[in-house]
Design a protein around this motif. Structure first.
Motif, mmCIF file in Angstrom:
data_model
loop_
_atom_site.group_PDB
_atom_site.id
_atom_site.type_symbol
_atom_site.label_atom_id
_atom_site.label_comp_id
_atom_site.label_asym_id
_atom_site.label_seq_id
_atom_site.Cartn_x
_atom_site.Cartn_y
_atom_site.Cartn_z
ATOM 1 N N CYS A 70 -8.121 4.852 6.065
ATOM 2 C CA CYS A 70 -6.682 5.109 5.988
ATOM 3 C C CYS A 70 -6.108 4.294 4.825
ATOM 4 O O CYS A 70 -6.348 3.085 4.744
ATOM 5 C CB CYS A 70 -6.000 4.709 7.301
ATOM 6 S SG CYS A 70 -4.195 4.888 7.223
ATOM 7 N N ILE A 106 -3.296 3.133 4.379
ATOM 8 C CA ILE A 106 -2.356 2.107 4.841
ATOM 9 C C ILE A 106 -3.056 1.059 5.697
ATOM 10 O O ILE A 106 -2.848 -0.151 5.522
ATOM 11 C CB ILE A 106 -1.201 2.767 5.628
ATOM 12 C CG1 ILE A 106 -0.409 3.683 4.693
ATOM 13 C CG2 ILE A 106 -0.299 1.718 6.278
ATOM 14 C CD1 ILE A 106 0.633 4.533 5.382
ATOM 15 N N CYS A 107 -3.921 1.480 6.623
ATOM 16 C CA CYS A 107 -4.529 0.575 7.603
ATOM 17 C C CYS A 107 -5.924 0.078 7.220
ATOM 18 O O CYS A 107 -6.408 -0.882 7.814
ATOM 19 C CB CYS A 107 -4.646 1.266 8.955
ATOM 20 S SG CYS A 107 -3.100 1.927 9.581
ATOM 21 N N HIS A 138 -3.368 10.057 11.372
ATOM 22 C CA HIS A 138 -3.732 8.780 11.994
ATOM 23 C C HIS A 138 -2.822 8.553 13.193
ATOM 24 O O HIS A 138 -1.961 7.695 13.202
ATOM 25 C CB HIS A 138 -3.621 7.632 10.990
ATOM 26 C CG HIS A 138 -4.344 6.413 11.437
ATOM 27 N ND1 HIS A 138 -4.355 5.251 10.709
ATOM 28 C CD2 HIS A 138 -5.101 6.170 12.553
ATOM 29 C CE1 HIS A 138 -5.079 4.341 11.355
ATOM 30 N NE2 HIS A 138 -5.528 4.887 12.477
ATOM 31 N N CYS A 165 -1.050 4.243 12.134
ATOM 32 C CA CYS A 165 0.221 4.203 11.422
ATOM 33 C C CYS A 165 0.993 5.521 11.428
ATOM 34 O O CYS A 165 2.146 5.572 11.015
ATOM 35 C CB CYS A 165 -0.017 3.764 9.981
ATOM 36 S SG CYS A 165 -0.997 4.957 9.038
#
Ligand SMILES: [Zn+2]
Length: 87
Positions: free
Chosen positions: A5, A7-8, A57, A61
């Motif tokens: 991901c 972001i994560c 996701h 997030c």
């Protein structure tokens, strides 16, 4: 399988919902006609090799991402946010 991901970071595949091939981002216009909508909603390719898929996701997030992976080797080579992906 782990998915990266943007972001994560790397997360377990079970945190994601699979939506389909990234061409799902190319939604037909409302007046495109029944044949175009039928093809968009029901017909899918099943390629052997590299593919780009849309994932949500949902247990993380909440981002929609496009993952590049190989369906033969199961290698995941990258992911970008769907809003930045070109199909
Ligand atoms: Zn995430």
């Amino acid at each position: 399988m782990r998915l990266p991901c943007p972001i994560c970071g790397d997360r377990d595949r079970r945190e994601f919902y699979y939506q389909g091939h990234a061409t799902m981002l190319n939604r037909p216009s409302a007046d495109a006609g029944t044949a175009t909508w039928d093809d968009y909603l029901h017909n899918r390719e099943n390629p052997a090799g590299e593919t780009r898929d849309l994932w949500h996701h949902e247990a993380g997030c909440g981002a929609w991402i496009v993952v590049t992976r190989n369906t033969v080797t199961h290698e995941v080579s990258g992911a970008v946010l769907a809003e930045k992906a070109k199909t």
